[in-house]
Design a protein around this motif. Structure first.
Motif, PDB file in Angstrom:
ATOM      1  N   GLN A  71       0.822  -1.201   0.000  1.00  0.00           N
ATOM      2  CA  GLN A  71       0.000   0.000   0.000  1.00  0.00           C
ATOM      3  C   GLN A  71       0.861   1.257   0.000  1.00  0.00           C
ATOM      4  OE1 GLN A  71      -2.685   0.022   3.335  1.00  0.00           O
ATOM      5  NE2 GLN A  71      -3.556  -1.946   2.828  1.00  0.00           N
ATOM      6  N   VAL A  72       0.259   2.332  -0.475  1.00  0.00           N
ATOM      7  CA  VAL A  72       0.828   3.660  -0.326  1.00  0.00           C
ATOM      8  C   VAL A  72      -0.283   4.558   0.219  1.00  0.00           C
ATOM      9  CG1 VAL A  72       0.306   4.435  -2.694  1.00  0.00           C
ATOM     10  CG2 VAL A  72       2.166   5.496  -1.407  1.00  0.00           C
ATOM     11  N   SER A  73       0.090   5.402   1.143  1.00  0.00           N
ATOM     12  CA  SER A  73      -0.821   6.412   1.673  1.00  0.00           C
ATOM     13  C   SER A  73      -0.198   7.768   1.420  1.00  0.00           C
ATOM     14  CB  SER A  73      -1.044   6.230   3.177  1.00  0.00           C
ATOM     15  OG  SER A  73      -1.689   5.015   3.444  1.00  0.00           O
ATOM     16  N   GLN A 128      -9.901  23.404   9.756  1.00  0.00           N
ATOM     17  CA  GLN A 128     -10.790  24.202  10.596  1.00  0.00           C
ATOM     18  C   GLN A 128     -10.436  25.684  10.588  1.00  0.00           C
ATOM     19  OE1 GLN A 128     -11.238  22.517  14.504  1.00  0.00           O
ATOM     20  NE2 GLN A 128     -12.229  20.686  13.710  1.00  0.00           N
ATOM     21  N   ASP A 129      -9.163  26.012  10.565  1.00  0.00           N
ATOM     22  CA  ASP A 129      -8.748  27.414  10.598  1.00  0.00           C
ATOM     23  C   ASP A 129      -8.534  28.022   9.218  1.00  0.00           C
ATOM     24  OD1 ASP A 129      -8.821  27.368  13.398  1.00  0.00           O
ATOM     25  OD2 ASP A 129      -6.723  26.771  13.543  1.00  0.00           O
ATOM     26  N   GLU A 130      -8.632  27.193   8.187  1.00  0.00           N
ATOM     27  CA  GLU A 130      -8.461  27.655   6.808  1.00  0.00           C
ATOM     28  C   GLU A 130      -9.506  26.962   5.927  1.00  0.00           C
ATOM     29  OE1 GLU A 130      -4.449  27.392   5.266  1.00  0.00           O
ATOM     30  OE2 GLU A 130      -3.635  27.604   7.290  1.00  0.00           O
ATOM     31  N   PRO A 131     -10.752  27.440   5.937  1.00  0.00           N
ATOM     32  CA  PRO A 131     -11.824  26.736   5.220  1.00  0.00           C
ATOM     33  C   PRO A 131     -11.662  26.662   3.707  1.00  0.00           C
ATOM     34  CG  PRO A 131     -12.606  28.816   6.116  1.00  0.00           C
ATOM     35  CD  PRO A 131     -11.221  28.611   6.650  1.00  0.00           C
ATOM     36  N   ASP A 132     -10.713  27.419   3.139  1.00  0.00           N
ATOM     37  CA  ASP A 132     -10.454  27.315   1.702  1.00  0.00           C
ATOM     38  C   ASP A 132      -9.478  26.189   1.381  1.00  0.00           C
ATOM     39  OD1 ASP A 132     -12.104  29.513   1.054  1.00  0.00           O
ATOM     40  OD2 ASP A 132     -10.486  30.918   1.517  1.00  0.00           O
ATOM     41  N   THR A 133      -9.000  25.482   2.419  1.00  0.00           N
ATOM     42  CA  THR A 133      -8.022  24.413   2.225  1.00  0.00           C
ATOM     43  C   THR A 133      -8.653  23.057   2.510  1.00  0.00           C
ATOM     44  OG1 THR A 133      -6.202  25.882   2.843  1.00  0.00           O
ATOM     45  CG2 THR A 133      -5.783  23.511   2.947  1.00  0.00           C
ATOM     46  N   LEU A 134      -8.560  22.172   1.528  1.00  0.00           N
ATOM     47  CA  LEU A 134      -8.980  20.786   1.708  1.00  0.00           C
ATOM     48  C   LEU A 134      -7.735  19.933   1.925  1.00  0.00           C
ATOM     49  CD1 LEU A 134     -11.721  20.201  -1.018  1.00  0.00           C
ATOM     50  CD2 LEU A 134     -12.006  20.890   1.367  1.00  0.00           C
ATOM     51  N   VAL A 135      -7.870  18.939   2.786  1.00  0.00           N
ATOM     52  CA  VAL A 135      -6.798  17.982   3.041  1.00  0.00           C
ATOM     53  C   VAL A 135      -7.375  16.599   2.789  1.00  0.00           C
ATOM     54  CG1 VAL A 135      -5.163  17.069   4.716  1.00  0.00           C
ATOM     55  CG2 VAL A 135      -5.742  19.509   4.753  1.00  0.00           C
ATOM     56  N   LEU A 136      -6.784  15.882   1.855  1.00  0.00           N
ATOM     57  CA  LEU A 136      -7.234  14.532   1.534  1.00  0.00           C
ATOM     58  C   LEU A 136      -6.223  13.536   2.076  1.00  0.00           C
ATOM     59  CD1 LEU A 136      -8.298  16.514  -0.768  1.00  0.00           C
ATOM     60  CD2 LEU A 136      -8.673  14.443  -2.070  1.00  0.00           C
ATOM     61  N   TYR A 137      -6.726  12.479   2.663  1.00  0.00           N
ATOM     62  CA  TYR A 137      -5.883  11.363   3.087  1.00  0.00           C
ATOM     63  C   TYR A 137      -6.308  10.183   2.242  1.00  0.00           C
ATOM     64  CZ  TYR A 137      -3.741   7.650   5.739  1.00  0.00           C
ATOM     65  OH  TYR A 137      -2.975   6.566   6.094  1.00  0.00           O
ATOM     66  N   GLU A 138      -5.384   9.650   1.450  1.00  0.00           N
ATOM     67  CA  GLU A 138      -5.706   8.564   0.519  1.00  0.00           C
ATOM     68  C   GLU A 138      -4.853   7.338   0.798  1.00  0.00           C
ATOM     69  OE1 GLU A 138      -5.913   9.544  -3.662  1.00  0.00           O
ATOM     70  OE2 GLU A 138      -6.226  11.672  -3.200  1.00  0.00           O
ATOM     71  N   THR A 139      -5.423   6.171   0.560  1.00  0.00           N
ATOM     72  CA  THR A 139      -4.691   4.912   0.635  1.00  0.00           C
ATOM     73  C   THR A 139      -5.021   4.103  -0.616  1.00  0.00           C
ATOM     74  OG1 THR A 139      -4.890   4.938   3.042  1.00  0.00           O
ATOM     75  CG2 THR A 139      -4.184   2.864   2.035  1.00  0.00           C
ATOM     76  N   TRP A 140      -3.971   3.589  -1.242  1.00  0.00           N
ATOM     77  CA  TRP A 140      -4.098   2.809  -2.473  1.00  0.00           C
ATOM     78  C   TRP A 140      -3.316   1.510  -2.332  1.00  0.00           C
ATOM     79  CZ3 TRP A 140      -6.561   4.378  -7.080  1.00  0.00           C
ATOM     80  CH2 TRP A 140      -7.148   5.655  -7.029  1.00  0.00           C
TER      81      TRP A 140
END
Length: 112
Positions: free
Chosen positions: A9-11, A52-64
């Motif tokens: 796997q890679v995350s 939470q402090d930067e609503p214009d920023t998305l953070v994705l956590y992915e696992t493949w």
């Protein structure tokens, strides 16, 4: 497809800081691409989060269930990603950040 071991796997964590005027469109494009890529055989999961402090920023956590090199070579260039990848630079206020991780251990919830 059989379940991948941690060694197979890679995350990674992806930070997408959108320009305020493009946040709504950026979120829609991210959700669309995640829905599509979730049908890939090597896809395990993705968590889409808002800072939470930067609503214009998305953070994705992915696992493949593949290697880093395989993910970069095969998945980033999939036809369904081309329009997304082409639009992304104009929507972001900076560079997309991708931090690759090597899974060491997993502690899934036992439910309830």
């Amino acid at each position: 497809m059989k379940a991948a071991t941690l060694q197979e796997q890679v995350s990674f964590v992806v930070h997408l800081q959108f320009k305020p005027e493009h946040t709504v469109l950026g979120r829609r494009l991210v959700m669309d691409i995640v829905r599509t890529m979730s049908r890939e055989p090597e896809f395990i999961n993705t968590w889409v989060n808002e800072m939470q402090d930067e609503p214009d920023t998305l953070v994705l956590y992915e696992t493949w269930a593949c290697s880093r090199d395989d993910f970069i070579a095969r998945h980033l260039s999939k036809p369904y990603r081309l329009a997304y990848e082409a639009q992304l630079p104009a929507l972001l206020s900076g560079e997309r950040q991708i931090v690759f991780l090597t899974p060491l251990a997993g502690f899934p919830s036992r439910g309830t």
